[in-house]
Design a protein around this motif. Structure first.
Motif: not given
Lengths: 371, 371
Positions: B8, B13, B28, B30, B34-38, B42-43, B45
Motif C-alpha cells: 500500500g 497509491r 491494498a 498492507d 498509515d499506508a499511503c494508498a489507504a 480499500q485498505h 490492514i
C-alpha cells in the motif's frame, strides 16, 4: 491540507483525484450514501442543510468549495462563518438566479440574448409578444442540464409551458440561432493571478452537453477573455469558472456561467498542461496556478444514461476513459472519454470509431463535429 | 472491476488513482495502518502472510498484483490458488533472487556485468580475486534502494562487508564504470500485445533514484527492446516491467529488472500518452493497452527524506507535483515532481530553479543532468 466540497458527484470526484496528487485530502458532503466521490474522499453523509455536518466540514477543512450551483445559499453562509469559502458566495448567488445572472452580464456590458423577467402568465404573454418567437422560457432557479426550461414556438404554448415549469418567477429569452456554442474556462488565484484555457466548442442535445473540443487559437478567444475578466473582477472571483457563450454573427452572447469546474473543461485533463481540477485546487488553496496552455488536440464525449463496453472504448487509439462509478439511469452523466491527438485531423476518425459503438444519441451528437 | 494490490505504498497509491479513472477500485493489503494508498483504495490492514486477509483480498478482486518484489512468495502462491495474479509468479521469483535474475539474463543472452555467486567469506575472497576490484557485493534477496549492497574497493574490506550484509548467500559483480544508467519500461497485455516506453535515463545517489528523464529516440532503444522482449517471452509476462541497464562502451549491460511499475516510469504520468500505472491496470485486466508514445519532454525528480514547500515547487513553471502522503524520515521517498516542457532545452532552467529550493542532495543529483 484539506478541502471541503459541498457535493459528492463526479466533479467532486475529479477534484479529489487532482487533490491527492498535491497531497490534499478532500471531504465531500453529500446526502447520497453512494456518492461517486466517496471512494476518493472522506464522505460526510448528510443533508446540505445539516448544521452539525456543515460544522464538521468547515472545521476539518482549510477551505470549502462546491461542485454544483444549487447548494442552499444559507448553508454556504453558515459554512463561510467558520471557514474560507471559494468561489465567493456572491458568485454562487448570481449563478443561482438566472435573472440576477443576466442582469449582471448586462450591467458589465457583456452582451446576452434579449431577455425579460416574468412573474405571471400574463406578463409572460406580453414578454413573448415583445421578444418574438421562438423564445426560451427558463425558471430563474434550480435549472441544470436543460431542466427547468422550455422552447416556445407558438403563442398557444405559453400557458402550458408556464404551468409545466411550476408557475414560478422565470425569464423569457429570445431563441438564438447560434453558429457555435462556446465556453471559456478560467482560473483565478487568491492573489488574482488569472489564466484562461483555450475556448471550448460544445455540442448539446436535449439540454445536456454531449461533446466538447478544444479550440486553441480561436479568433474569439480575446473577446471572450475580455468579457469574462469583467465578471471575475466584479465578483472578486477565486477558483475555476466557466462561461457559456453563443456565437452569433461572429460575436458572442453570454448564456450563463458556472462558478465551479465544468463539464466543458474535462478535456483539460489530457489536453492542457494543468487540468481545471488541479487548478481549482491550486487557486482556492492559495497556491501558484499551473499553465493552462493546451497540449495537442482534445475532444471530450460524455457517456449519458448508458456506458459502452470499456474494452471497446479503450481499443480506439488515443482514448482516455473517465468512469464516475455511478449507477446508470437515463439522462445521467456516467463518465466521459477524451480523444487526444497531436493532429486535429485525426479526431474525426477517432470520433467515428467511438460513434460506431452502441448508443444512438452519441451518433447524433457527433454529426456536427465530424462534418 | 476490482484489483487487489499486495502493498500500500506510493506505487499502489498511483495504481489506485489510475484505476479510479477506469472505474476500477483497488484493494491494498498492507500491514501499516498509515499506508499511503489507504485514502484512495480499500485498505486491508494485515500482515503479508495473513491467510484470512489474503483470502479476503483474493475473493474481492478480479485479479491481484503487487507493488514490491519482497512480497512473500508463499503468500502470492496462496493468492494465486484463488485469484488470477499478474505479473506471473515466475517473474517475481526471478526478481527476488539476484542470482536467479542474473542467471536468467545470462541464459537469454542478455549481457550483464561479470558476476559470481558466493556462499561464504572464502568463496567471496576467491571471487573478488577473479573479478577484480572495485566490485559490488549484493545480498541475493531483500535488496532495494541500494540497501543490501556494498562497493568493495580493497581486499581488506571483504570480511567486514561480508559480515555487515549478514553472511548470507550473495553475488559479487564487477563494478561497472558506466556512461549512463538507463531503464526501459514496458507493458504487455494478457493477449501479449506489447508496448515499450521510450528509454529513461536515471541518476542514482546513495543507491536511491534521484532524477529520471525521458529519452525518446535514443539510439539504444532497439537494443534494449530486443533484450527486454526475450525476458517477457521467457517469463510469459503480463503487466508493466522495468529493466535497468548500464550503458558501457555504447552497449547495454542489464543490471536488474522490476516486475512492477517503477520509479523510473513516473515521468510517464505527464510525459507519455498513457502512464505506466494506467497501462499496468489495463494489462492485468485484459483491456487494450494505451499508447506509450511520449508527449513533450519530461524529467522526474524524487523528493527523498524531506519535502520542499509545495508553493515554491508549483511556482516553477510546468512542474507537476505528486505527494504521497507519507510521514517523512531520512531516505524515504515522499513524493516527486515532473518537469514537463515542449522543448527539451527548457529543462535545465527548470531543474536549476528546482535545485535552488532547499535540499542539498537534490543539488548534487542535478549536476549531471544540467551539465
Amino acid at each position: 491540507m484539506k478541502v471541503g466540497i459541498m457535493g459528492g458527484g463526479q466533479l467532486a470526484r475529479m477534484l479529489a483525484l487532482a487533490g491527492h496528487r498535491l497531497g490534499v485530502h478532500c471531504l465531500a458532503l453529500d446526502p447520497q450514501p453512494d456518492a461517486c466521490a466517496a471512494p476518493v474522499a472522506q464522505h460526510i453523509i448528510a443533508a446540505y442543510d445539516d448544521r452539525n455536518a456543515l460544522t464538521r466540514l468547515s472545521q476539518a477543512s482549510d477551505c470549502v468549495t462546491f461542485e454544483f450551483e444549487n447548494v442552499p445559499h444559507g448553508s454556504l453562509q453558515f459554512v463561510a462563518a467558520q471557514a474560507a469559502v471559494y468561489p465567493p458566495l456572491s458568485a454562487l448567488a448570481a449563478a443561482q438566479d438566472r435573472l440576477h445572472e443576466k442582469n449582471l452580464f448586462r450591467a458589465l456590458g457583456i452582451p446576452t440574448p434579449p431577455f425579460i423577467a416574468v412573474d405571471n402568465c400574463a406578463s409572460l404573454a406580453q414578454a413573448v409578444a415583445e421578444i418574438g418567437l421562438p423564445a426560451v422560457l427558463k425558471r430563474r432557479t434550480q435549472g441544470y442540464d436543460g431542466k427547468g426550461q422550455i422552447v416556445l414556438r407558438a403563442a398557444s404554448e405559453i400557458e402550458a409551458a408556464w404551468l409545466r415549469l411550476g408557475a414560478v418567477p422565470m425569464i423569457v429569452e429570445r431563441f438564438v440561432p447560434f453558429e457555435r456554442e462556446l465556453s471559456l474556462v478560467v482560473v483565478r488565484g487568491r492573489d488574482l493571478e488569472t489564466a484562461f484555457y483555450p475556448l471550448t466548442e460544445n455540442l448539446h442535445h436535449d439540454g445536456i452537453l454531449r461533446v466538447s473540443w478544444s479550440r486553441p487559437g480561436d479568433a474569439l478567444q480575446e473577446f471572450a477573455e475580455d468579457y469574462v475578466r469583467r465578471l471575475l473582477d466584479e465578483l472578486k472571483y477565486v477558483g475555476v469558472m466557466a462561461v457559456e457563450f453563443f456565437q452569433v454573427s461572429g460575436g458572442l452572447l453570454a448564456n450563463e456561467f458556472a462558478p465551479r469546474v465544468h463539464n466543458s473543461g474535462h478535456w483539460t485533463i489530457e489536453g492542457a498542461e494543468t487540468c481545471q481540477f488541479e487548478n481549482h485546487m491550486r487557486a482556492i488553496l492559495g497556491l501558484p496556478l499551473g499553465s493552462t496552455a493546451s497540449v495537442g488536440c482534445a475532444a471530450m464525449v460524455n457517456f449519458i444514461g448508458t456506458l459502452p463496453e470499456i474494452g471497446q472504448v479503450l481499443a480506439i487509439p488515443q482514448t482516455h476513459l473517465h468512469i464516475y462509478g455511478k449507477e446508470a439511469y437515463p439522462g445521467r452523466k456516467l463518465g466521459h472519454v477524451t480523444l487526444w491527438t497531436h493532429d486535429r485531423r485525426a479526431l474525426p476518425t477517432r470520433l467515428n470509431q467511438l460513434r460506431a459503438l452502441k448508443g444512438g444519441d452519441r451518433a447524433r451528437a457527433f454529426r456536427a463535429l465530424i462534418s
